[in-house]
Design a protein around this motif. Structure first.
Motif, PDB file in Angstrom:
ATOM      1  N   ARG A 119       0.805  -1.215   0.000  1.00 52.18           N
ATOM      2  CA  ARG A 119       0.000   0.000   0.000  1.00 52.18           C
ATOM      3  C   ARG A 119       0.844   1.273   0.000  1.00 52.18           C
ATOM      4  O   ARG A 119       0.342   2.357   0.199  1.00 52.18           O
ATOM      5  CB  ARG A 119      -0.934   0.008   1.206  1.00 52.18           C
ATOM      6  CG  ARG A 119      -1.887  -1.165   1.234  1.00 52.18           C
ATOM      7  CD  ARG A 119      -2.853  -1.041   2.392  1.00 52.18           C
ATOM      8  NE  ARG A 119      -3.509  -2.293   2.671  1.00 52.18           N
ATOM      9  CZ  ARG A 119      -4.634  -2.675   2.089  1.00 52.18           C
ATOM     10  NH1 ARG A 119      -5.205  -1.910   1.198  1.00 52.18           N
ATOM     11  NH2 ARG A 119      -5.187  -3.830   2.406  1.00 52.18           N
ATOM     12  N   SER A 120       2.119   1.105  -0.230  1.00 46.06           N
ATOM     13  CA  SER A 120       3.021   2.257  -0.185  1.00 46.06           C
ATOM     14  C   SER A 120       2.747   3.224  -1.325  1.00 46.06           C
ATOM     15  O   SER A 120       2.488   2.829  -2.453  1.00 46.06           O
ATOM     16  CB  SER A 120       4.476   1.783  -0.264  1.00 46.06           C
ATOM     17  OG  SER A 120       5.342   2.893  -0.303  1.00 46.06           O
ATOM     18  N   GLN A 121       2.824   4.502  -1.022  1.00 41.55           N
ATOM     19  CA  GLN A 121       2.680   5.541  -2.037  1.00 41.55           C
ATOM     20  C   GLN A 121       3.994   5.781  -2.774  1.00 41.55           C
ATOM     21  O   GLN A 121       4.023   6.408  -3.803  1.00 41.55           O
ATOM     22  CB  GLN A 121       2.202   6.849  -1.390  1.00 41.55           C
ATOM     23  CG  GLN A 121       0.838   6.731  -0.709  1.00 41.55           C
ATOM     24  CD  GLN A 121      -0.247   6.295  -1.660  1.00 41.55           C
ATOM     25  OE1 GLN A 121      -0.348   6.750  -2.783  1.00 41.55           O
ATOM     26  NE2 GLN A 121      -1.068   5.348  -1.210  1.00 41.55           N
ATOM     27  N   ASN A 122       5.075   5.267  -2.211  1.00 38.74           N
ATOM     28  CA  ASN A 122       6.389   5.387  -2.842  1.00 38.74           C
ATOM     29  C   ASN A 122       6.521   4.296  -3.906  1.00 38.74           C
ATOM     30  O   ASN A 122       6.509   3.119  -3.582  1.00 38.74           O
ATOM     31  CB  ASN A 122       7.476   5.228  -1.760  1.00 38.74           C
ATOM     32  CG  ASN A 122       8.881   5.369  -2.315  1.00 38.74           C
ATOM     33  OD1 ASN A 122       9.145   5.036  -3.458  1.00 38.74           O
ATOM     34  ND2 ASN A 122       9.771   5.849  -1.472  1.00 38.74           N
ATOM     35  N   PRO A 123       6.654   4.677  -5.188  1.00 39.14           N
ATOM     36  CA  PRO A 123       6.711   3.672  -6.262  1.00 39.14           C
ATOM     37  C   PRO A 123       7.871   2.677  -6.109  1.00 39.14           C
ATOM     38  O   PRO A 123       7.715   1.515  -6.453  1.00 39.14           O
ATOM     39  CB  PRO A 123       6.880   4.497  -7.532  1.00 39.14           C
ATOM     40  CG  PRO A 123       6.510   5.886  -7.181  1.00 39.14           C
ATOM     41  CD  PRO A 123       6.699   6.033  -5.702  1.00 39.14           C
ATOM     42  N   ALA A 174       6.670   0.261  -3.397  1.00 41.47           N
ATOM     43  CA  ALA A 174       5.550  -0.513  -3.905  1.00 41.47           C
ATOM     44  C   ALA A 174       6.002  -1.568  -4.894  1.00 41.47           C
ATOM     45  O   ALA A 174       5.400  -2.647  -4.985  1.00 41.47           O
ATOM     46  CB  ALA A 174       4.507   0.406  -4.546  1.00 41.47           C
TER      47      ALA A 174
END
Length: 150
Positions: free
Chosen positions: A140-144, A147
Motif C-alpha cells: 500500500r506504499s505511495q512510494n513507487p 511498492a
C-alpha cells in the motif's frame, strides 16, 4: 462470471506462494549445510577445488545468501531483490561448476541449479504475491520504489 474473473489472481497468488516456500526451503537448507554442516572453511575448500574464483570470499557469501535468502523467501520479505541475487548465485554455479558435466545432476550436471535459477528468476519478476510480508509492508506504499517490492 465474477468468480472466474477473480480465480486467476487467486491461482497466481497461490502459485507464487508455493514457489516461494519450496525454493525458500531448498535455499535455506543448502545455506545451512554450507555454514553449519560443511562449515565455512570446508565450503571454502570445496569451492576452491571446484575452481570457484575468490573461494575464500565467495563461499561464506553464498552460504549466508542461501541461508538468509531462503528464510526471506519463506517469509515473503524483500523477495524480488533476494530472488534476483539467488538467480545470479545459481547462474554462477551453473557456469562455473556444473555446465561442463552436462545436464544431469547425477553426473554433476546443471539441471538442479538451472531449475533453482529459473524459479528464483520467476519470483524476481513476479514478486512475492499477496500472501507475503512484502504485500503487507510495501503493498500500500505511495512510494513507487517501495511498492515495486510488493
Amino acid at each position: 462470471m465474477t468468480s472466474q474473473a477473480s480465480s486467476p489472481v487467486t491461482r497466481s497468488t497461490l502459485a507464487r506462494t508455493i514457489l516461494r516456500l519450496a525454493l525458500g526451503v531448498v535455499f535455506f537448507a543448502h545455506g545451512w549445510q554450507k555454514i553449519f554442516e560443511y562449515t565455512i572453511p570446508g565450503t571454502q575448500a570445496a569451492f576452491s577445488e571446484m575452481g570457484v574464483p575468490a573461494a575464500q570470499l565467495v563461499a561464506p557469501a553464498v552460504g549466508f545468501l542461501e541461508l538468509l535468502g531462503g528464510a526471506a523467501l519463506i517469509l515473503g520479505i524483500l523477495v524480488r531483490p533476494v530472488a534476483a541475487l539467488l538467480t545470479l548465485n545459481m547462474l554462477g554455479a551453473l557456469f562455473l561448476v556444473h555446465a561442463p558435466a552436462g545436464l544431469f545432476a547425477e553426473q554433476g550436471g546443471y539441471e538442479f541449479v538451472l531449475v533453482l535459477a529459473a524459479g528464483a528468476a520467476a519470483l524476481a519478476v513476479a514478486g512475492a504475491g499477496r500472501l507475503s510480508l512484502d504485500a503487507r509492508i510495501f503493498g500500500r506504499s505511495q512510494n513507487p520504489a517501495l511498492a515495486a517490492l510488493a
